[in-house]
Design a protein around this motif. Structure first.
Motif, PDB file in Angstrom:
ATOM      1  N   LEU A 138      11.686 -10.975   0.643  1.00 17.90           N
ATOM      2  CA  LEU A 138      11.533 -11.759  -0.575  1.00 17.90           C
ATOM      3  C   LEU A 138      10.671 -10.974  -1.559  1.00 17.90           C
ATOM      4  O   LEU A 138      10.848 -11.053  -2.768  1.00 17.90           O
ATOM      5  N   LEU A 139       9.732 -10.207  -0.998  1.00 18.27           N
ATOM      6  CA  LEU A 139       8.939  -9.256  -1.769  1.00 18.27           C
ATOM      7  C   LEU A 139       9.275  -7.856  -1.285  1.00 18.27           C
ATOM      8  O   LEU A 139       9.500  -7.648  -0.089  1.00 18.27           O
ATOM      9  N   LEU A 140       9.280  -6.914  -2.205  1.00 15.84           N
ATOM     10  CA  LEU A 140       9.521  -5.516  -1.858  1.00 15.84           C
ATOM     11  C   LEU A 140       8.255  -4.723  -2.148  1.00 15.84           C
ATOM     12  O   LEU A 140       7.763  -4.718  -3.283  1.00 15.84           O
ATOM     13  N   GLU A 141       7.718  -4.076  -1.115  1.00 14.03           N
ATOM     14  CA  GLU A 141       6.508  -3.282  -1.302  1.00 14.03           C
ATOM     15  C   GLU A 141       6.875  -1.928  -1.890  1.00 14.03           C
ATOM     16  O   GLU A 141       7.757  -1.234  -1.387  1.00 14.03           O
ATOM     17  N   LYS A 142       6.179  -1.543  -2.962  1.00 13.10           N
ATOM     18  CA  LYS A 142       6.452  -0.281  -3.629  1.00 13.10           C
ATOM     19  C   LYS A 142       5.467   0.795  -3.168  1.00 13.10           C
ATOM     20  O   LYS A 142       4.466   0.493  -2.519  1.00 13.10           O
ATOM     21  N   GLU A 143       5.788   2.053  -3.489  1.00 14.23           N
ATOM     22  CA  GLU A 143       4.978   3.177  -3.030  1.00 14.23           C
ATOM     23  C   GLU A 143       3.536   3.120  -3.531  1.00 14.23           C
ATOM     24  O   GLU A 143       2.622   3.607  -2.868  1.00 14.23           O
ATOM     25  N   ASP A 144       3.325   2.524  -4.694  1.00 11.26           N
ATOM     26  CA  ASP A 144       1.977   2.460  -5.254  1.00 11.26           C
ATOM     27  C   ASP A 144       1.157   1.281  -4.722  1.00 11.26           C
ATOM     28  O   ASP A 144       0.047   1.025  -5.182  1.00 11.26           O
ATOM     29  N   GLY A 145       1.728   0.545  -3.733  1.00  8.52           N
ATOM     30  CA  GLY A 145       1.005  -0.571  -3.135  1.00  8.52           C
ATOM     31  C   GLY A 145       1.230  -1.896  -3.828  1.00  8.52           C
ATOM     32  O   GLY A 145       0.697  -2.926  -3.394  1.00  8.52           O
ATOM     33  N   SER A 146       2.015  -1.878  -4.899  1.00 14.13           N
ATOM     34  CA  SER A 146       2.324  -3.130  -5.592  1.00 14.13           C
ATOM     35  C   SER A 146       3.505  -3.817  -4.898  1.00 14.13           C
ATOM     36  O   SER A 146       4.163  -3.227  -4.040  1.00 14.13           O
ATOM     37  N   TYR A 147       3.743  -5.059  -5.290  1.00 11.33           N
ATOM     38  CA  TYR A 147       4.834  -5.836  -4.691  1.00 11.33           C
ATOM     39  C   TYR A 147       5.723  -6.393  -5.798  1.00 11.33           C
ATOM     40  O   TYR A 147       5.235  -6.921  -6.794  1.00 11.33           O
ATOM     41  N   GLU A 148       7.015  -6.268  -5.586  1.00 13.11           N
ATOM     42  CA  GLU A 148       8.000  -6.730  -6.565  1.00 13.11           C
ATOM     43  C   GLU A 148       8.838  -7.847  -5.951  1.00 13.11           C
ATOM     44  O   GLU A 148       9.252  -7.770  -4.789  1.00 13.11           O
ATOM     45  N   VAL A 149       9.082  -8.893  -6.732  1.00 13.50           N
ATOM     46  CA  VAL A 149       9.957  -9.962  -6.263  1.00 13.50           C
ATOM     47  C   VAL A 149      11.376  -9.419  -6.177  1.00 13.50           C
ATOM     48  O   VAL A 149      11.871  -8.790  -7.122  1.00 13.50           O
ATOM     49  N   ASN A 150      12.018  -9.625  -5.052  1.00  9.65           N
ATOM     50  CA  ASN A 150      13.378  -9.125  -4.839  1.00  9.65           C
ATOM     51  C   ASN A 150      14.353  -9.916  -5.717  1.00  9.65           C
ATOM     52  O   ASN A 150      14.568 -11.109  -5.512  1.00  9.65           O
TER      53      ASN A 150
END
Length: 222
Positions: free
Chosen positions: A94-106
């Motif tokens: 439901l959330l996608l973790e990005k390389e910079d440590g942030s999280y994006e809503v799928n």
């Protein structure tokens, strides 16, 4: 309208961003093994996504989320419960973790997220409406508190600010309590309590509390 309000409360039951609900969601994710169970858990978990504060491009505002979580857990527990929340939601994609440590809503689940965000917003508006009756008295208590504060009667001021906060979650009362706990005026000095109230103020929209929050965190880390 009352029926709609009841339905909204029923839908949000056990799904608000609070300590027990966050842990329960995390445990449900860990224990779901069968496809049908995972489907049920996702339907439950998407409500948490619907309440997360977002920046641009569907990126979760982690700082504001931390403030919200701190509203129901102690400072020492915040990292643990943030971990439960983010891991529980990212495990389900439901959330996608990005390389910079942030999280994006799928965005794959965008339709469901939009739906639950509307429900969560309606739930929040209902809570705010319930507090409206207490606002006039809360303002008077806050004004009385500021008079006590400026005359050096700190215990009386703290009592008034606490009353205003309890009556209507009055954001400036939260800010004033944060300041008094930070300085130990009229209350026993407590950086943890100060941070709690500063973050409550920020969640309610008192931008003035942001600088105080940073001062408290610096004092805690000194």
């Amino acid at each position: 309208m009352a029926v709609e309000g009841t339905k909204i409360r029923e839908m949000m039951e056990g799904k608000t961003l609070e300590k027990d609900n966050i842990k329960k969601m995390y445990d449900m994710v860990q224990n779901a093994s069968e496809p049908e169970d995972k489907k049920k858990v996702m339907k439950h978990s998407v409500f948490f996504i619907g309440q997360l504060p977002l920046k641009e491009n569907h990126i979760v505002d982690l700082e504001q989320t931390r403030r919200i979580v701190n509203g129901s857990v102690t400072f020492s527990e915040v990292d643990t419960y943030m971990d439960y929340l983010l891991k529980g939601l990212s495990t389900q994609k439901l959330l996608l973790e990005k390389e910079d440590g942030s999280y994006e809503v799928n965005t794959k689940y965008e339709k469901s997220v939009i739906k639950v965000r509307k429900i969560a917003r309606a739930f929040q508006l209902e809570k705010e409406k319930a507090l409206e009756a207490g606002i006039p008295k809360a303002k008077k208590m806050y004004q009385m508190g500021t008079k006590y504060y400026h005359s050096g009667q700190y215990e009386e001021a703290a009592a008034c600010f606490m009353n205003a906060a309890e009556l209507a979650e009055y954001r400036m009362a939260y800010y004033s309590l944060a300041l008094m706990y930070f300085k130990g005026q009229g209350v026993d000095q407590s950086f943890e309590e100060a941070l709690y109230y500063a973050r409550k103020a920020l969640v309610k929209g008192a931008v003035i509390a942001q600088e105080l929050e940073q001062e408290i965190l610096e004092a805690m880390n000194a």
